[in-house]
Design a protein around this motif. Structure first.
Motif, mmCIF file in Angstrom:
data_model
loop_
_atom_site.group_PDB
_atom_site.id
_atom_site.type_symbol
_atom_site.label_atom_id
_atom_site.label_comp_id
_atom_site.label_asym_id
_atom_site.label_seq_id
_atom_site.Cartn_x
_atom_site.Cartn_y
_atom_site.Cartn_z
ATOM 1 N N MET A 1 -7.145 -1.222 14.816
ATOM 2 C CA MET A 1 -7.685 0.123 14.779
ATOM 3 C C MET A 1 -7.742 0.368 16.198
ATOM 4 O O MET A 1 -8.190 -0.129 17.336
ATOM 5 N N GLU A 2 -7.522 1.917 16.292
ATOM 6 C CA GLU A 2 -7.881 2.460 17.682
ATOM 7 C C GLU A 2 -7.815 4.129 17.215
ATOM 8 O O GLU A 2 -7.735 4.361 16.141
ATOM 9 N N SER B 1 -11.108 -5.121 13.785
ATOM 10 C CA SER B 1 -10.936 -3.922 14.867
ATOM 11 C C SER B 1 -9.710 -4.034 15.955
ATOM 12 O O SER B 1 -9.107 -2.962 16.320
ATOM 13 N N LYS B 2 -9.100 -5.190 15.739
ATOM 14 C CA LYS B 2 -7.889 -5.167 16.658
ATOM 15 C C LYS B 2 -6.835 -4.446 16.381
ATOM 16 O O LYS B 2 -5.637 -4.228 16.884
ATOM 17 N N LEU C 1 -15.590 -6.691 10.449
ATOM 18 C CA LEU C 1 -15.339 -5.469 11.283
ATOM 19 C C LEU C 1 -14.541 -5.794 12.840
ATOM 20 O O LEU C 1 -13.689 -5.287 13.203
ATOM 21 N N LEU C 2 -15.552 -6.941 13.340
ATOM 22 C CA LEU C 2 -14.746 -7.433 14.489
ATOM 23 C C LEU C 2 -13.696 -7.836 14.415
ATOM 24 O O LEU C 2 -12.613 -7.447 15.489
ATOM 25 N N SER D 1 -13.976 5.582 6.762
ATOM 26 C CA SER D 1 -15.321 5.406 7.473
ATOM 27 C C SER D 1 -16.197 6.428 7.199
ATOM 28 O O SER D 1 -15.835 7.548 6.853
#
Length: 132
Positions: free
Chosen positions: A114-115, A111-112, A107-108, A86
């Motif tokens: 990623m944290e 995103s699930k 990205l949406l 990033s």
């Protein structure tokens, strides 16, 4: 091409979806940079274009056991989590030849996976965690 992968010229943003798809599918790269390529019976045309940040974008993703990235060129590549990074609140993947930016839709979807853990962005796939 702007920083979000939107084609434009002196008259403004390209609006016609078929023209946008044609331009995206025509993107190629050589030692001089990115260009759009068109070949007819009479000639081969190669037009280098300006772009902000990067010329390639992840437009969509397919998730099965692995993740497949669909690019603006309609090409697909496997998602290698070790190559994600990033910068300036944007997500990219680095391949041997290209730096590729995720658009908002992709990205949406990704995103699930990623944290944030201990102040570090991480990507988790199939029980394995990778720093971003």
């Amino acid at each position: 091409m702007d920083k979000n992968g939107v084609w434009n010229n002196e008259h403004g943003k390209f609006e016609h979806p078929r023209i946008i798809k044609y331009f995206n599918a025509s993107i190629k790269k050589d030692a001089k940079g990115y260009y759009v390529h068109q070949e007819t019976a009479e000639c081969k045309e190669k037009v280098y274009f300006r772009y902000e940040d990067t010329a390639l974008f992840v437009f969509d993703i397919h998730v099965n056991e692995d993740i497949v990235l669909i690019l603006n060129t309609s090409d697909t590549i496997p998602c290698d989590p070790t190559q994600l990074f990033s910068r300036d609140d944007n997500l990219y993947i680095q391949t041997a030849e290209h730096r590729i930016k995720f658009n908002d839709r992709a990205l949406l979807k990704i995103s699930k996976f990623m944290e944030e853990k201990d102040g570090q962005l991480v990507f988790t796939l199939n029980g394995k965690t990778y720093p971003v």
